[in-house]
Design an enzyme around this catalytic site. Sequence first.
Site, PDB file in Angstrom:
ATOM      1  N   TYR A 143      68.068 -24.137  -5.493  1.00 30.86           N
ATOM      2  CA  TYR A 143      67.138 -23.498  -6.431  1.00 30.86           C
ATOM      3  C   TYR A 143      67.051 -24.325  -7.703  1.00 30.86           C
ATOM      4  CZ  TYR A 143      65.194 -20.177  -9.762  1.00 30.86           C
ATOM      5  OH  TYR A 143      64.412 -19.585 -10.707  1.00 30.86           O
ATOM      6  N   GLU A 231      59.127 -23.372 -11.287  1.00 28.63           N
ATOM      7  CA  GLU A 231      60.165 -22.844 -10.398  1.00 28.63           C
ATOM      8  C   GLU A 231      59.969 -23.369  -8.982  1.00 28.63           C
ATOM      9  OE1 GLU A 231      62.131 -18.510  -9.418  1.00 28.63           O
ATOM     10  OE2 GLU A 231      59.946 -18.668  -9.481  1.00 28.63           O
TER      11      GLU A 231
END
Length: 421
Positions: A143, A231
């Site tokens: 992530y 993101e």
Amino acid sequence: MRGFLNKLVSRSLSVAGKWQHQQLRRLNIHEYQGAGLMGKYGINVPKGVAVASLHHVQKALQYVFPSESELVVKSQVLAGGRGLGKFKNGFQGGVHIVKTDKVEETAGKMLGQILVTKQTGSQGKIVSKVYLCEKLSLVNEMYFAIMLDRTTAGPLIIACKKGGTSIEDLAEKFPDLIIKVPIDVFKGITDEDAVKVVDGLAPKVADRNDSIEQVKKLYKLFCESDCTLLEINPIAETSDKQLVAADAKLNFDDNAAFRQKEIFALRDPTQEDPREVAAAKADLNYIGLDGEIGCMVNGAGLAMATMDIIKLHGGTPANFLDVGGNASEEQVVEAFKILTSDDKVKAILVNIFGGIMKCDVIASGIVNAAKQVALKVPVVVRLEGTNVDQGKRILKESGLALITAEDLDDAAEKAVKASAS
């Protein structure tokens, strides 16, 4: 996801601040658009193409993916949770990995259909395009995100060596896996910063130096494009030892629209609340909510106070609508059109404290709006401040069945009562 990031960096924002943030800094683009932007900055992304019809699907299979045996078919909506979403036609899931001979069939069940996810609400969002991507051989999923952090007054890079699943759950169960690297906005990202990020990602096979360069390129994109959020979940390692952005979510600061014309031309109004689109065109600040009392107020602070006191009296606001300090009669008319377009609205509360915004202008706008919009719900009006006497006289002489109030408490009480009748 944005809510999680806010908690992660311990940002304490008022509800008013959150709503203002969403209203003023809201540009969100589709995954395929974000991937295209990343590719321009030399960031590794899967080969892919967005298609809007089955004819384009056929062309993509023929010319873009002539030798692929499997593809990823991703519905393009501006909401998270697509993979676990469900279409109103009964088709399950907005992301599928399928054999190439099933791509057209799968895309056909998505295009033009409404996808409901945990973030869209029950109304869902229409899928106008699907993103066809090569199926990568991923060996590890992580992530990565960059956001603006008020605490450090600059960009903050967040990394985790696990990704591809709910980062919220992961942060709750394994907070020690989350690393945060604040970047000095004046110095920019340093080699040391990039190394900390890569160490947090803990790649298993990807080349370390190449990964560091990828992090730097992502930061460059974030800054040069005036992002408020970048993101990637997952940012992944492939079997050929590359670090690849297997997803792309980018938000941009609306205040930078004047210098990011190409990016802001990507805005997809079909994915936005049509009332918010209409409000933006009229230069009004509007956010739709789920209540039954429509609010028209001047000033964000007064708008928040109005919504609070409505709740105090047992009602619920249907919106946040700030007409600002220089609204014209035409804008007031447009505000009423937006308010009355919401079927849930059972009453409207107009609360104006005249400073720069003059009460007589609001009053004239209310009268003209009533003539144009054919009001079918009660309207409670509280005016105070500049030209208040002229404003009250305009309302009184209009012959309209308006409910007047002396103060905010009185106005809220009358609005709640009117909405229930």
